[in-house]
Design an enzyme around this catalytic site. Structure first.
Site, mmCIF file in Angstrom:
data_model
loop_
_atom_site.group_PDB
_atom_site.id
_atom_site.type_symbol
_atom_site.label_atom_id
_atom_site.label_comp_id
_atom_site.label_asym_id
_atom_site.label_seq_id
_atom_site.Cartn_x
_atom_site.Cartn_y
_atom_site.Cartn_z
ATOM 1 N N GLY A 373 24.512 -54.336 -14.082
ATOM 2 C CA GLY A 373 25.958 -54.226 -13.981
ATOM 3 C C GLY A 373 26.472 -54.904 -12.736
ATOM 4 O O GLY A 373 25.701 -55.278 -11.864
ATOM 5 N N LYS A 379 24.644 -48.538 -9.243
ATOM 6 C CA LYS A 379 23.264 -48.680 -9.709
ATOM 7 C C LYS A 379 22.291 -48.096 -8.693
ATOM 8 O O LYS A 379 21.443 -47.270 -9.024
ATOM 9 C CB LYS A 379 22.935 -50.166 -9.958
ATOM 10 N N SER A 697 32.038 -69.593 -23.445
ATOM 11 C CA SER A 697 33.126 -68.677 -23.787
ATOM 12 C C SER A 697 34.494 -69.158 -23.325
ATOM 13 O O SER A 697 35.500 -68.555 -23.635
ATOM 14 C CB SER A 697 32.844 -67.277 -23.242
ATOM 15 N N LYS A 740 35.583 -58.204 -19.428
ATOM 16 C CA LYS A 740 36.679 -59.176 -19.466
ATOM 17 C C LYS A 740 38.025 -58.471 -19.657
ATOM 18 O O LYS A 740 39.023 -58.831 -19.018
ATOM 19 C CB LYS A 740 36.447 -60.184 -20.584
HETATM 20 N N1 LIG Z 1 30.384 -43.303 -10.661
HETATM 21 C C1 LIG Z 1 30.337 -43.151 -9.326
HETATM 22 N N2 LIG Z 1 30.540 -41.958 -8.785
HETATM 23 C C2 LIG Z 1 30.501 -41.811 -7.459
HETATM 24 N N3 LIG Z 1 30.279 -42.772 -6.577
HETATM 25 C C3 LIG Z 1 30.037 -43.991 -7.066
HETATM 26 C C4 LIG Z 1 30.048 -44.247 -8.443
HETATM 27 N N4 LIG Z 1 29.771 -45.558 -8.627
HETATM 28 C C5 LIG Z 1 29.598 -46.083 -7.409
HETATM 29 N N5 LIG Z 1 29.733 -45.170 -6.461
HETATM 30 C C6 LIG Z 1 29.619 -45.374 -5.036
HETATM 31 O O1 LIG Z 1 29.925 -46.729 -4.746
HETATM 32 C C7 LIG Z 1 29.114 -47.254 -3.727
HETATM 33 C C8 LIG Z 1 28.426 -48.505 -4.186
HETATM 34 O O2 LIG Z 1 27.506 -48.186 -5.194
HETATM 35 P P1 LIG Z 1 26.043 -48.799 -5.281
HETATM 36 O O3 LIG Z 1 25.613 -49.275 -3.954
HETATM 37 O O4 LIG Z 1 25.180 -47.861 -5.989
HETATM 38 O O5 LIG Z 1 26.344 -50.051 -6.161
HETATM 39 P P2 LIG Z 1 25.365 -51.023 -6.889
HETATM 40 O O6 LIG Z 1 25.692 -50.978 -8.325
HETATM 41 O O7 LIG Z 1 23.992 -50.747 -6.500
HETATM 42 O O8 LIG Z 1 25.851 -52.407 -6.318
HETATM 43 P P3 LIG Z 1 25.023 -53.742 -6.032
HETATM 44 O O9 LIG Z 1 24.840 -54.459 -7.299
HETATM 45 O O10 LIG Z 1 25.932 -54.483 -5.091
HETATM 46 O O11 LIG Z 1 23.763 -53.309 -5.385
HETATM 47 C C9 LIG Z 1 28.172 -46.139 -3.366
HETATM 48 O O12 LIG Z 1 28.628 -45.484 -2.240
HETATM 49 C C10 LIG Z 1 28.217 -45.215 -4.564
HETATM 50 O O13 LIG Z 1 27.947 -43.896 -4.211
HETATM 51 MG MG LIG Z 2 22.651 -51.861 -5.299
#
Ligand SMILES: Nc1ncnc2c1ncn2[C@@H]1O[C@H](COP(=O)(O)OP(=O)(O)OP(=O)(O)O)[C@@H](O)[C@H]1O
Ligand SMILES: [Mg+2]
Length: 823
Positions: A373, A379, A697, A740
């Site tokens: 994602g 993630k 696309s 999108k």
């Molecule tokens: N659904 C959610 N509920 C609560 N907090 C969230 C949620 N989604 C993201 N966050 C918060 O947003 C911040 C960024 O999330 P995270 O680092 O896990 O992203 P990621 O998907 O790993 O991004 P990347 O691809 O850049 O590594 C974190 O502090 C996380 O706790």
């Molecule tokens: Mg991450």
């Protein structure tokens, strides 16, 4: 002639017999010794010819001549093989040892010269003549020579143990006998080579003889001194070593006494004990023990020492058997996931299913989870929450940008600055062998001439191989099979396919504004407040402010940027609180935003935009989630060429060519004169040139843009579109619809044109978003044109009844109706 008789120190020797040289005497050749006048010689005679001689001569025959044999056959010499000067000798003893062996004892009398060989067989017999030097008067020179040779010989005797002191006594007693006798006596004592001794015998002049003796004794003395010095040095180095050993031993005893063992040995012993305790195979232990032994032999300042110690320390740091207890309580896991993450219902469900299987199966030999994602959708934090739910330790291993296999698998320890790879380092970091390892950004893993890191990852993730993962530095296989691996990626396509095949993909898509609001209020703000040392009720961000931050200060799929903006606000609030302006509570109102965050980065200029010729709004799906992408075209006089700029991939360039051809084929319907195509060039540009773009696309957006610029018809600015176009104008479905659509919504688009084939994908889109958008599904490019291009009758000004404002009002009315119908 008068015989010179050396005095015998103890007496008792044979009597000296005065003899003139007989005219004829048997001659015995000497091969291994020289007899001097006054000297004695004891030798065993075994050579046939000589034995014959001794047997033949009568008992009363007590004189014989001894001549050195200088060359020829020992058994059968020729007369010319003998030296020309020999010695007349008395046979003191002639003792038969066996039938063919005699012990012969000779006493030298005087120099003789062979005048003529009278008989050759069965033994030599010759005519001899006395050779005697002229008497030498006692002079200062002779005295000096005598004293000098005497004192040198004394030194020689002193320095060389082969000489006995007895010789000195004999010499001293004969000092008065004159240089001739003294020189001969000394000559018979010195251990010179045979040729030299022979030369001394042949030198009749005693002065010359003494000088030769002095030279050679000096030479031998030098050699003796040199030998002695060498010996002394060898001895002293042996002594030093012994001394050191002795001292070391003493030191050890003292340290033992004081209860303080040798630190090096103590360290080695600690290593040895710890190695014994390691749960690794015996041959690896053996190898480690060898390293410890080597360590004790090296100086702590040597580089080898550092390398070996580093390796041992690392091996001992690795958690070989340390582990945490799993707590596979699904209800608890669910509670943890819910508590930590807002929304993500489907994702959590998949995760819980995965954990349920894990619980039932009891091992981890399944597919590896992979969260895919855009950035900031949670993630990584979800991975951490799963680890918490399972009671496992969590460690993140970033592999983005890694192009060298050794980064994963380590460098051999011979390599300067070698270390274990990231995999083993992750275990060292958490200190257990069953953590949850999140392999972040597997889609960004590279590959170059230094090997393919994804193959090392593949091995690590493969349940069939990963119980014995070999890190090149560690050298000892490590068991990864108790580890729960979860990968993350922004886009699936970029993951090397062998890796992708092992993975169970769970998609996380971007959040809607509402979701972001919820996440911000429930999670981000409370966490940030505590992170910044503020009290929970000290700050509030009003809904208006939050929405504005989401809309105007960030433009993203996830909440990473939002989190950063909120952190900026918290920092500023914290500063105000810390500097004690007295205020207790801070409410971040809409009007305060600029003072906290500056001007909005994404001012929605949408309101100011209006339909334009040659600008279409495409929808793209990148690793950052969905995005709107403007496509621009201009037309100029030319001859039908198309120029494309903006970092495009091949697929996108082909889309341009295909779209151009299709538009031209539809020139009549679009009311474009065909010569316009041949008389003009078109330049199509995709802004944000730094970002590489590819994929099919954008087809409909490109075709619409070309139709607009060639037909001089404006494109509606509130319509965004996506879809692939075939050469015959059919619109094919594309990926990333949810992302999108979210992006279109973020950008305040009103109408989204999608391929008919993507209609089903709208179920993924949250209702609240669908409510605010109008969706148009296209089967052909003409359907897109109908929606996006301002109608011909207005564009060409044919129907004066409508003007732009009127048309807009009418259209808004119509769209409201359509939306209601869609629902
Ligand atoms: N659904 C959610 N509920 C609560 N907090 C969230 C949620 N989604 C993201 N966050 C918060 O947003 C911040 C960024 O999330 P995270 O680092 O896990 O992203 P990621 O998907 O790993 O991004 P990347 O691809 O850049 O590594 C974190 O502090 C996380 O706790
Ligand atoms: Mg991450």
């Amino acid at each position: 002639m008068a015989q010179t008789k050396p005095k015998q120190p103890g007496g008792g020797g044979p009597e000296w017999v005065d003899l003139d040289v007989p005219s004829r005497l048997p001659i015995i050749p000497l091969v291994s010794s020289v007899l001097f006048p006054g000297g004695v010689l004891s030798l065993q005679v075994g050579i046939d010819r000589n034995v014959r001689l001794l047997k033949s001569i009568p008992d009363e025959q007590n004189l014989i001549a001894a001549f050195c044999q200088k060359s020829g056959d020992k058994e059968n010499p020729r007369p010319e093989d003998l030296s020309h000067i020999g010695v007349l000798a008395a046979i003191v003893q002639r003792l038969p040892l066996s039938s063919d062996r005699f012990q012969l004892f000779l006493q030298g009398r005087q120099r003789v010269e062979l005048v003529q060989m009278l008989q050759k067989e069965p033994y030599f017999e010759g005519m001899l003549r006395e050779v005697a030097p002229k008497p030498i008067p006692k002079t200062v020179k002779t005295e000096h020579l005598l004293n000098k040779s005497m004192s040198l010989f004394e030194k020689l005797v002193e320095s060389d143990s082969k000489y006995s002191n007895e010789l000195l006594n004999i010499l001293r007693m004969n000092m008065d006998e004159g240089p001739d006798t003294f020189a001969d006596l000394l000559s018979s004592f010195v251990n010179f080579p045979l040729e030299e001794k022979q030369l001394l015998l042949e030198t009749v002049n005693p002065i010359e003889r003494l000088e030769m003796l002095i030279d050679w004794i000096q030479r031998d003395l030098g050699k003796a001194t040199f030998d002695r010095e060498l010996q002394r040095q060898i001895q002293s180095s042996i002594d030093r070593r012994e001394r050191e050993n002795y001292l070391r031993e003493q030191l050890r005893v003292i340290q033992d006494e004081l209860g303080d063992a040798n630190p090096g040995e103590r360290e080695a012993d600690t290593y040895r004990d710890r190695i014994e305790a390691l749960p690794v195979a015996e041959d690896h232990k053996q190898q480690l023990r060898r390293e410890v032994n080597r360590l004790t032999q090296l100086s702590p300042s040597s580089s080898d020492y550092a390398v070996i110690k580093g390796h041992l320390d690392t091996v001992l740091q690795v958690p070989w058997s340390e582990k945490t207890e799993d707590q596979l309580d699904l209800a608890k896991a669910e509670a943890v996931l819910d508590e930590r993450h807002h929304g993500l219902e489907k994702v959590k469900e998949r995760v819980l299913e995965f954990l349920a299987v894990l619980k039932l199966k009891g091992d981890l030999k399944g597919p590896i989870l992979c969260f895919v994602g855009p950035p900031g959708v949670g993630k990584t934090s979800l991975g951490a929450a799963i680890a918490d739910a399972l009671g496992r330790k969590f460690v993140r291993m970033a592999v983005g940008g890694v192009t060298d296999e050794s980064e994963i698998r380590g460098h051999r320890k011979t390599y300067i600055g070698a270390m274990p790879g990231r995999m083993i380092q992750s275990y060292i970091q958490v200190g257990v062998n069953n953590p949850l390892i999140m392999i972040d950004e597997v889609d960004k893993i590279g590959k170059d001439y230094r090997g393919d890191p994804s193959s090392a990852l593949l091995e690590a993730l493969d349940p069939k191989q990963n119980h014995a993962f070999v890190d090149r530095y560690l050298e000892i296989p490590y068991d990864l099979s108790h580890t729960l691996f979860i990968c993350t990626a922004n886009v699936l396509d970029m993951i090397p396919s062998p890796l992708r095949d092992r993975m169970e993909v769970i998609r996380l898509s971007g959040y809607t504004e509402n979701e972001k609001m919820e996440i911000a209020k429930k999670h981000l703000v409370p966490e940030l407040v505590t992170d910044h040392g503020l009290k929970p009720d000290q700050v509030t961000v009003t809904d208006d402010s939050m929405l504005t931050i989401i809309r105007d200060y960030t433009a993203e799929a996830g909440v990473r940027g939002l989190e950063r903006k909120l952190a900026t606000i918290m920092r500023k609030v914290a500063r105000k609180v810390a500097s004690g302006t007295g205020e207790e509570h801070y409410a971040v109102e809409l009007t305060d935003l600029e003072s906290y965050l500056g001007l909005p980065a994404y001012e929605h200029e949408f309101a100011e935009r209006h339909p334009e010729i040659g600008v279409t709004t495409g929808l793209a799906w990148t690793q950052f989630g969905g995005e709107i992408m403007f496509i621009e075209a201009t037309r100029m006089a030319g001859n039908g060429r198309t120029t494309v700029t903006g970092q495009l991939g091949d697929v996108m360039r082909e889309s341009v060519t295909a779209a151009y051809s299709y538009v031209r084929s539809k020139a009549a319907e679009l009311e474009i004169e065909d010569r316009k195509f041949s008389e003009h060039d078109i330049h199509i540009h995709f802004p944000a040139g730094a970002i590489p773009k590819d994929g099919p696309s954008a087809g409909v957006a490109i075709a619409t843009c070309i139709a607009s610029v060639m037909g001089e018809r404006p494109v509606r600015h509130d319509v965004a579109m996506t879809g692939e176009v075939t050469l015959r104008g059919k619109v094919l479905s594309v990926g990333g619809i949810k992302e999108k659509v979210l992006a279109a919504h973020r950008a305040s688009i009103k109408t989204v044109v999608l391929p008919e084939g993507n209609r089903k994908d709208l179920t993924e889109v949250p209702e609240e978003i669908k409510k605010e958008l109008l969706f148009v599904f296209a089967e052909r490019v003409e359907d897109v044109w109908k929606e996006a291009l301002i109608p011909l009758y207005i564009a060409k000004g044919r129907d004066r009844k409508y003007d732009e404002a009127e048309y807009r009002a009418e259209r808004q009315q119509q769209q409201k109706g359509d939306r209601a119908e869609q629902r």
